[in-house]
Design an enzyme around this catalytic site. Structure first.
Site, PDB file in Angstrom:
ATOM      1  N   GLU A   1     -48.270  27.529  27.347  1.00 16.88           N
ATOM      2  CA  GLU A   1     -49.583  26.906  27.543  1.00 16.88           C
ATOM      3  C   GLU A   1     -50.658  27.974  27.716  1.00 16.88           C
ATOM      4  O   GLU A   1     -50.384  29.133  28.030  1.00 16.88           O
ATOM      5  CB  GLU A   1     -49.515  25.987  28.777  1.00 16.88           C
ATOM      6  CG  GLU A   1     -50.772  25.202  29.088  1.00 16.88           C
ATOM      7  CD  GLU A   1     -51.223  24.287  27.959  1.00 16.88           C
ATOM      8  OE1 GLU A   1     -51.883  24.801  27.022  1.00 16.88           O
ATOM      9  OE2 GLU A   1     -50.956  23.077  28.015  1.00 16.88           O
TER      10      GLU A   1
ATOM     11  N   HIS B   1     -43.806  18.447  27.141  1.00 16.64           N
ATOM     12  CA  HIS B   1     -42.934  18.268  28.311  1.00 16.64           C
ATOM     13  C   HIS B   1     -43.273  16.984  29.062  1.00 16.64           C
ATOM     14  O   HIS B   1     -44.334  16.378  28.868  1.00 16.64           O
ATOM     15  CB  HIS B   1     -43.059  19.476  29.244  1.00 16.64           C
ATOM     16  CG  HIS B   1     -44.453  19.660  29.789  1.00 16.64           C
ATOM     17  ND1 HIS B   1     -44.972  18.889  30.797  1.00 16.64           N
ATOM     18  CD2 HIS B   1     -45.438  20.513  29.428  1.00 16.64           C
ATOM     19  CE1 HIS B   1     -46.212  19.263  31.055  1.00 16.64           C
ATOM     20  NE2 HIS B   1     -46.525  20.249  30.233  1.00 16.64           N
TER      21      HIS B   1
END
Length: 199
Positions: free
Chosen positions: A74, A8
């Protein structure tokens, strides 16, 4: 089949070197402004439920259907999330974790081994499904930790975990030709989808 495994864009937590983990932190204004549209247009892009992956994918691939694959989230850094190493240098829990080489379980979160197993299981299932469906490519916008876990396990040439973290909005293109027989992915090239660098 080619696999694009992308990170990202930039967040405020990234800039301040905070453990971001499961916190649903948006891209910072600079991170959003840096992004540029990708040079190809997949029909589907896999993301996680954290908004920083969705925001990134919406700029890179504005016409794609975004599909959530939360196994790629994550690492859960537990009580360390939202803090950086400077703020925790005297925290006994943090010091104990660092002394394990950051391999132990974060209090209230995951260990590196648990995280890597979760990510690799989810990632392998996506690759298997895309190959079975005859897809020409698999595009994933996820996290730095996702890249490190999946590529340490599956990429050739083999490199250690920390070698595989791309810059914000960067990533790796992988060839899945050997996946079915060897469960390995050959690194074709790196890519970077920010305006300061060639896209």
């Amino acid at each position: 089949m080619l696999i694009y495994l992308l990170r990202h864009g930039l967040t405020q937590d990234n800039q301040e070197k905070r453990y971001q983990g499961r916190r649903d932190v948006p891209l910072c204004p600079q991170g959003l402004a840096q992004l540029c549209r990708a040079d190809f247009a997949p029909k589907t892009v896999m993301i996680t439920s954290l908004q920083r992956t969705r925001q990134t994918a919406e700029v890179l691939f504005p016409d794609a259907e975004l599909v959530v694959a939360d196994g790629l989230k994550e690492m859960d850094f537990g009580v360390f999330e939202g803090r950086n190493y400077r703020e925790m240098e005297h925290d006994p829990q943090y010091r104990a974790w660092v002394e394990t080489g950051c391999e132990g379980r974060c209090p209230g979160g995951e260990s590196k081994a648990e995280f890597c197993q979760r990510v690799c299981t989810a990632f392998a299932a996506l690759v298997d499904a895309a190959l079975a469906a005859g897809e020409p490519q698999l595009v994933i916008v996820a996290h730095g930790g996702t890249q490190m876990a999946a590529l340490e396990r599956f990429a050739v040439p083999h490199k250690n975990y920390y070698s595989w973290c791309a810059p914000a909005a960067g990533g790796f293109v992988l060839d899945a030709a050997d996946w079915i027989h060897q469960k390995t992915l050959r690194v074709v090239k790196t890519v970077q989808y920010t305006k300061e660098l060639p896209c």
